[in-house]
Design an enzyme around this catalytic site. Structure first.
Site, PDB file in Angstrom:
ATOM      1  CG  LEU A 120      57.669  53.770  16.539  1.00  0.00           C
ATOM      2  CD1 LEU A 120      56.291  53.410  15.991  1.00  0.00           C
ATOM      3  CD2 LEU A 120      58.038  52.824  17.674  1.00  0.00           C
ATOM      4  CG  ASP A 121      56.213  59.068  13.040  1.00  0.00           C
ATOM      5  OD1 ASP A 121      56.909  58.804  12.049  1.00  0.00           O
ATOM      6  OD2 ASP A 121      54.979  59.203  13.002  1.00  0.00           O
ATOM      7  CB  ILE A 122      61.170  61.668  16.550  1.00  0.00           C
ATOM      8  CG1 ILE A 122      62.171  61.991  17.650  1.00  0.00           C
ATOM      9  CG2 ILE A 122      60.226  62.832  16.269  1.00  0.00           C
ATOM     10  CD1 ILE A 122      63.162  63.060  17.276  1.00  0.00           C
TER      11      ILE A 122
END
Length: 248
Positions: A120-122
């Site tokens: 899950l992207d930053i």
């Protein structure tokens, strides 16, 4: 069906364990093939042979934790990078959701070998799964996974007017990424500035890149479901255990 395969590979295919777990159990003498203990690593079996595991292996597996966290913006899914902390640092007793119904008690050993089952992207929020169980990791990120992942995505159209229906259809099916056709998705409007994405794959920054291709700028992205497991009311920055009655 008459070709010999590595015992650990066959156990993984059957969903009994991960390959690493299988090798550990074989070395401990916890695996039987057609009723006989097989303790030599690298042993091969026929797909038709019956594989069973000892109670010690099942008990060890049941103690492995799978944790759901509502990841906030600013944390990375895996190893620390570029000065940002990994989401695993949020897993501590004071951040456990007070409505967690699991009977499991937290102890530090649960943080060992706890890996993210998917990214899950930053700059994205929502449901992130961290697990010690190789079966869960394989199910969620294996090459043949069929598990749906659902996202709510806030967007802004960067061209005059509204997104054409033809481009919405392209989001559903027809886009290419890195020279490879994307699997069919389910993309629908929820309101004037929010889309719902349901995907069965997870290429790096896939949703943001898909939106970019049709002139949409993502302003917020939240994962709300993986398979049959929903984020629900889990507060941002808090975590809970996967319950025994939950299946991805």
């Amino acid at each position: 069906m008459n070709e010999l395969v590595r015992l650990s590979k066959r156990m993984s295919e059957l969903g009994l364990s991960s390959r690493r777990e299988a090798d550990e159990w074989i070395a401990k003498g916890w695996v039987k093939v057609d009723g006989k203990v097989v303790s030599e690593l690298g042993s091969k079996v026929l797909p038709s042979q019956k594989i069973t595991i000892e109670k010690q292996a099942s008990a060890e597996q049941s103690r492995k934790a799978t944790i759901l966290i509502n990841k906030p913006v600013g944390y990375v899914s895996g190893q620390a990078e570029d000065g940002y902390q990994p989401a695993v640092v949020l897993i501590k007793p004071e951040n456990r959701w007070e409505e967690d119904k699991s009977p499991m008690k937290f102890h530090r050993d649960q943080l060992k070998s706890l890996v993210p089952a998917g990214r899950l992207d930053i700059d994205s929020v929502g449901l992130l799964v961290l697990t010690q169980d190789g079966r869960v990791a394989k199910k969620l990120i294996g090459e043949t996974t069929e598990i749906e992942k659902e996202y709510l995505v806030r967007v802004r159209y960067t061209k005059p007017g509204k997104l054409p229906d033809a481009d919405l259809q392209r989001l559903n099916h027809g886009l290419m990424m890195d020279g490879k056709k994307l699997l069919p998705a389910k993309v629908t409007w929820q309101n004037d500035d929010q889309l719902r994405f349901i995907l069965k794959e997870g290429r790096k920054r896939q949703i943001r890149r898909m939106c970019d291709m049709v002139g949409l700028k993502v302003t917020g992205l939240k994962r709300v479901r993986i398979g049959n497991v929903r984020l629900g009311n889990l507060p941002e920055g808090q975590w809970r255990y996967l319950r025994d009655d939950e299946q991805f």
